[in-house]
Design a protein around this motif. Structure first.
Motif: not given
Length: 248
Positions: A11-12, A15, A19-21, A54, A56, A86, A89
């Motif tokens: 998913l990362v 796009w 990102w926020c998980f 990734n 993060l 990410s 963010w």
């Protein structure tokens, strides 16, 4: 392992957006995040690799150290619930934080992601690849990084060092590196003036050396400008040997 490498990592990479998980990851990164883990497990290392690879950020938890307990006589505490963001963010929400709220009837504490006010000036921080062409830039970054002193969990230390580095880079870009467009304009005007003098009376040795220095600086400035626009166009797949002026 499958979740990290195939599900979330996929998913990362799909796009290029912030990102926020969040959720119960059922795993921790560090020994300090669980009261009963005496050594690092393969799952812990895989989780850390996923976060690092990734880009993060595991932002510090405010309001407590753990997010879950088993509520047994031999109570075990753990931080298995969290938000992972990410790195870009914070460009949109520079005051972001995660807070532990009161626990109700669950084994888990509630978590709140507080983003604060969004960035409103559309001048969010981006690392510019052209900075790497500035003489002494890498050594300057190493010096800044070594000067930041924070104590706490590794994730807390890393997050705060990155924030400090961002501020130093912004200041250096404004005061040291300068506006690439203005610099280009000034150099072109200076060279044009010297060319005009050369046509009228010829240049003395000092003026010739000045023109040579300005021409060299202009060449580097044009290279920086090209790198900037290539990065902005996200044409990172283009190799140096494959550059095509018509593309730009």
């Amino acid at each position: 392992m499958v979740l990290w490498e195939e599900e979330l990592a996929g998913l990362v990479n799909m796009w290029e957006v912030p990102w926020c998980f969040s959720g119960d990851f059922n795993i921790v990164r560090f020994l300090s995040e669980r009261s009963s883990v005496p050594y690092y497990t393969t799952g812990m290392m895989d989780f850390s690799d996923f976060i690092s690879e990734n880009g993060l950020v595991d932002i510090p938890l405010v309001g407590g150290q753990f997010t879950w307990s088993n509520n047994q006589e031999n109570e075990i505490w753990s931080r298995i619930d969290q938000f992972l963001l990410s790195s870009d963010w914070e460009d949109h929400y520079p005051a972001v934080s995660q807070r532990r709220l009161k626990r109700l009837l669950s084994d888990h504490f509630r978590l709140l992601l507080d983003c604060g006010a969004p960035c409103g000036d559309n001048k969010c921080f981006k690392f510019e690849n052209m900075w790497l062409k500035s003489e002494g830039f890498v050594d300057k970054v190493k010096s800044w990084w070594g000067s930041y002193l924070f104590e706490g969990l590794p994730s807390f230390v890393l997050a705060n060092k990155l924030k400090s580095l961002k501020l130093d880079l912004k200041k250096w870009n404004e005061e040291g590196f300068g506006d690439i467009g203005r610099k280009k304009k000034e150099l072109l005007e200076g060279i044009q003036e010297l060319d005009a003098l050369a046509e009228l009376r010829g240049l003395v040795q000092e003026e010739k050396l000045k023109k040579a220095d300005m021409s060299k600086e202009l060449e580097n400035t044009l290279l920086c400008e090209e790198i900037h626009w290539r990065q902005k166009s996200r044409a990172l797949w283009m190799k140096e040997r494959d550059r095509n002026n018509r593309f730009f």
